[in-house]
Design an enzyme around this catalytic site. Structure first.
Site, PDB file in Angstrom:
ATOM      1  N   SER A  22       0.817  -1.213   0.000  1.00  0.00           N
ATOM      2  CA  SER A  22       0.000   0.000   0.000  1.00  0.00           C
ATOM      3  C   SER A  22       0.845   1.256   0.000  1.00  0.00           C
ATOM      4  CB  SER A  22      -0.847   0.052   1.279  1.00  0.00           C
ATOM      5  OG  SER A  22      -1.664  -1.054   1.383  1.00  0.00           O
TER       6      SER A  22
ATOM      7  N   HIS B  27      -1.176  -2.357  -6.998  1.00  0.00           N
ATOM      8  CA  HIS B  27      -1.892  -2.079  -5.753  1.00  0.00           C
ATOM      9  C   HIS B  27      -3.393  -2.228  -5.956  1.00  0.00           C
ATOM     10  CE1 HIS B  27      -3.218   0.993  -2.539  1.00  0.00           C
ATOM     11  NE2 HIS B  27      -3.100  -0.196  -2.001  1.00  0.00           N
TER      12      HIS B  27
ATOM     13  N   GLU C 278      -3.758   0.388  -8.879  1.00  0.00           N
ATOM     14  CA  GLU C 278      -2.667   1.331  -9.151  1.00  0.00           C
ATOM     15  C   GLU C 278      -1.466   0.529  -9.636  1.00  0.00           C
ATOM     16  OE1 GLU C 278      -2.176   5.106  -6.305  1.00  0.00           O
ATOM     17  OE2 GLU C 278      -2.585   3.299  -5.170  1.00  0.00           O
TER      18      GLU C 278
ATOM     19  N   ASN D 138      -3.494   6.027  -1.236  1.00  0.00           N
ATOM     20  CA  ASN D 138      -3.238   6.065   0.215  1.00  0.00           C
ATOM     21  C   ASN D 138      -2.522   7.333   0.671  1.00  0.00           C
ATOM     22  OD1 ASN D 138      -4.579   3.725   0.941  1.00  0.00           O
ATOM     23  ND2 ASN D 138      -2.865   2.462   0.281  1.00  0.00           N
TER      24      ASN D 138
HETATM   25  N1  LIG Z   1      -6.226  -3.988   3.921  1.00  0.00           N
HETATM   26  C1  LIG Z   1      -6.343  -3.191   2.879  1.00  0.00           C
HETATM   27  O1  LIG Z   1      -7.338  -2.453   2.749  1.00  0.00           O
HETATM   28  C2  LIG Z   1      -5.297  -3.200   1.790  1.00  0.00           C
HETATM   29  C3  LIG Z   1      -5.602  -2.654   0.533  1.00  0.00           C
HETATM   30  C4  LIG Z   1      -4.646  -2.700  -0.481  1.00  0.00           C
HETATM   31  C5  LIG Z   1      -3.398  -3.268  -0.233  1.00  0.00           C
HETATM   32  N2  LIG Z   1      -3.117  -3.785   1.017  1.00  0.00           N
HETATM   33  C6  LIG Z   1      -1.799  -4.379   1.229  1.00  0.00           C
HETATM   34  O2  LIG Z   1      -1.915  -5.784   1.071  1.00  0.00           O
HETATM   35  C7  LIG Z   1      -0.954  -6.438   1.906  1.00  0.00           C
HETATM   36  C8  LIG Z   1      -1.671  -7.433   2.801  1.00  0.00           C
HETATM   37  O3  LIG Z   1      -2.630  -6.761   3.582  1.00  0.00           O
HETATM   38  P1  LIG Z   1      -3.906  -7.518   4.192  1.00  0.00           P
HETATM   39  O4  LIG Z   1      -4.885  -6.452   4.553  1.00  0.00           O
HETATM   40  O5  LIG Z   1      -4.318  -8.640   3.298  1.00  0.00           O
HETATM   41  O6  LIG Z   1      -3.258  -8.096   5.557  1.00  0.00           O
HETATM   42  P2  LIG Z   1      -3.730  -9.346   6.439  1.00  0.00           P
HETATM   43  O7  LIG Z   1      -3.217  -9.076   7.813  1.00  0.00           O
HETATM   44  O8  LIG Z   1      -5.184  -9.617   6.242  1.00  0.00           O
HETATM   45  O9  LIG Z   1      -2.934 -10.586   5.787  1.00  0.00           O
HETATM   46  C9  LIG Z   1      -1.546 -10.685   5.762  1.00  0.00           C
HETATM   47  C10 LIG Z   1      -1.187 -12.170   5.595  1.00  0.00           C
HETATM   48  O10 LIG Z   1       0.228 -12.280   5.360  1.00  0.00           O
HETATM   49  C11 LIG Z   1       0.658 -13.465   5.980  1.00  0.00           C
HETATM   50  N3  LIG Z   1       2.118 -13.450   6.092  1.00  0.00           N
HETATM   51  C12 LIG Z   1       2.880 -12.692   6.905  1.00  0.00           C
HETATM   52  N4  LIG Z   1       4.193 -12.946   6.664  1.00  0.00           N
HETATM   53  C13 LIG Z   1       4.240 -13.875   5.663  1.00  0.00           C
HETATM   54  C14 LIG Z   1       5.286 -14.531   4.965  1.00  0.00           C
HETATM   55  N5  LIG Z   1       6.573 -14.288   5.249  1.00  0.00           N
HETATM   56  N6  LIG Z   1       4.982 -15.432   3.990  1.00  0.00           N
HETATM   57  C15 LIG Z   1       3.689 -15.688   3.688  1.00  0.00           C
HETATM   58  N7  LIG Z   1       2.637 -15.089   4.324  1.00  0.00           N
HETATM   59  C16 LIG Z   1       2.913 -14.195   5.292  1.00  0.00           C
HETATM   60  C17 LIG Z   1      -0.107 -13.498   7.295  1.00  0.00           C
HETATM   61  O11 LIG Z   1      -0.138 -14.821   7.862  1.00  0.00           O
HETATM   62  C18 LIG Z   1      -1.490 -13.023   6.850  1.00  0.00           C
HETATM   63  O12 LIG Z   1      -2.331 -14.104   6.478  1.00  0.00           O
HETATM   64  C19 LIG Z   1      -0.214  -5.337   2.668  1.00  0.00           C
HETATM   65  O13 LIG Z   1       0.955  -5.001   1.971  1.00  0.00           O
HETATM   66  C20 LIG Z   1      -1.222  -4.187   2.630  1.00  0.00           C
HETATM   67  O14 LIG Z   1      -0.611  -2.930   2.757  1.00  0.00           O
HETATM   68  C21 LIG Z   1      -4.056  -3.775   2.019  1.00  0.00           C
END
Ligand SMILES: NC(=O)c1ccc[n+]([C@@H]2O[C@H](COP(=O)([O-])OP(=O)(O)OC[C@H]3O[C@@H](n4cnc5c(N)ncnc54)[C@H](O)[C@@H]3O)[C@@H](O)[C@H]2O)c1
Length: 296
Positions: A124, A145, A157, A195
């Site tokens: 993000s 993104h 994005e 963001n």
């Molecule tokens: N939440 C949002 O609204 C949003 C929107 C766009 C992008 N993102 C981005 O997407 C990414 C994930 O966010 P999310 O909201 O899905 O988080 P989340 O907490 O729901 O999920 C993250 C997952 O990553 C796993 N994980 C951690 N370390 C790991 C590793 N070394 N190998 C494999 N898996 C691993 C965790 O077990 C977890 O299941 C982040 O970079 C976030 O910034 C989030």
């Protein structure tokens, strides 16, 4: 309607959290084979179950056909070990918003991935150039993104790092287009476009709460009815994940070296408590009650 399929056939998604399951969902529906990995194997099964439920909802609403859902679900395979990623053409990394966690994934993939595979991050906010520089293929590294929830939101994005090749960009563009998504190009600066604008607004809403300008309910109501936002900023923060919001503010604060991006201490407190929003059932609202109850 999705466009022509790109030269990508198999997509490896790393991180089966709320974004990973949504990305697996849209890729499988667009006809790609998907391998889904997570460091916690139980998260993979849970994610596939969420995809099943979300696709069933799309069938119910006549957005997709039952046959599309059945075929798409067959295309998603659990891959508890990254060693299974030998044949993937594109990796979409979507693990927690922390530099070190993401860099570890890219290091772990080094010996497995074929030389032509593209590495994409769904970060993000983190610098694509910096992440790319830690890999064996900065020219084949790009930011894609997705927005949350990925199956619903139209935009992706695309962010080129300093070393991203034109070929990687063109292939990624064709791939995102084939998912039926719209594209906004963003330069590689902290938090990109969406963001950079959205998360400081959320952080300001948390300051508004912290300083007692309004209650949780008043702030969300004011922004929904007064600015026509579909969700209030605190409700949205819970939806995104308060840990993700805090990480983005830290990236902005450090990356732009400007105090106007300082994370609100109240946001820090919620994250330290492990009250991360919907995903942990408690954030600015408590989701264990129906309707959710404000926690302040
Ligand atoms: N939440 C949002 O609204 C949003 C929107 C766009 C992008 N993102 C981005 O997407 C990414 C994930 O966010 P999310 O909201 O899905 O988080 P989340 O907490 O729901 O999920 C993250 C997952 O990553 C796993 N994980 C951690 N370390 C790991 C590793 N070394 N190998 C494999 N898996 C691993 C965790 O077990 C977890 O299941 C982040 O970079 C976030 O910034 C989030």
């Amino acid at each position: 309607m999705a466009g022509e399929m790109s030269t990508i056939r198999t997509v490896g998604v790393v991180g089966a959290g709320q974004m990973g399951n949504g990305i697996a969902h849209v890729c499988a529906l667009a006809g790609y084979d998907v391998l889904l990995n997570d460091a916690d194997a139980t998260r993979i099964d849970a994610a596939i179950e969420i995809v099943r439920k979300n696709m069933a909802r799309q069938v119910h609403r006549e957005i997709i056909k039952q046959a599309d859902m059945d075929a798409a679900l067959k295309r998603i395979k659990a891959a508890p070990k990254l060693g299974a990623f030998e044949a993937v053409d594109l990796v979409i990394e979507s693990v927690v918003e922390q530099d070190d966690a993401k860099k570890k994934v890219f290091a772990d993939l080094r010996t497995t991935l074929k030389p032509t595979a593209i590495l994409a991050s769904n970060t993000s906010s983190i610098s694509i150039t910096r992440l790319a520089a830690t890999t064996d293929r900065p020219d084949k590294f790009i930011g894609v993104h997705f927005m949350n929830p990925a199956p619903v939101m139209e935009l992706v994005e695309i962010i080129r790092g300093l070393a991203t090749s034109q070929e990687t960009y063109d292939t990624s563009l064709a791939f995102i287009d084939s998912l039926g998504k719209k594209i906004a190009n963003a330069e590689d600066f902290p938090a990109f476009i969406v963001n950079r604008v959205l998360v400081p607004m959320i952080n300001e809403a948390v300051y508004t709460l912290y300083e007692g300008v309004g209650s949780v309910e008043a702030i969300d109501k004011a922004m929904k009815l007064g600015a026509h936002h579909p969700m209030g900023p605190l409700e949205l923060a819970d939806f995104i994940g308060l840990d993700t919001c805090l990480s983005i503010m830290q990236v902005l604060y450090e990356g732009l070296a400007d105090s106007k991006y300082r994370p609100c201490p109240l946001l820090v407190k919620y994250v330290e408590a492990g009250w991360l929003g919907r995903k942990t059932e408690r954030g600015f609202y408590d989701y264990r009650t129906d309707p959710p109850t404000p926690t302040r």
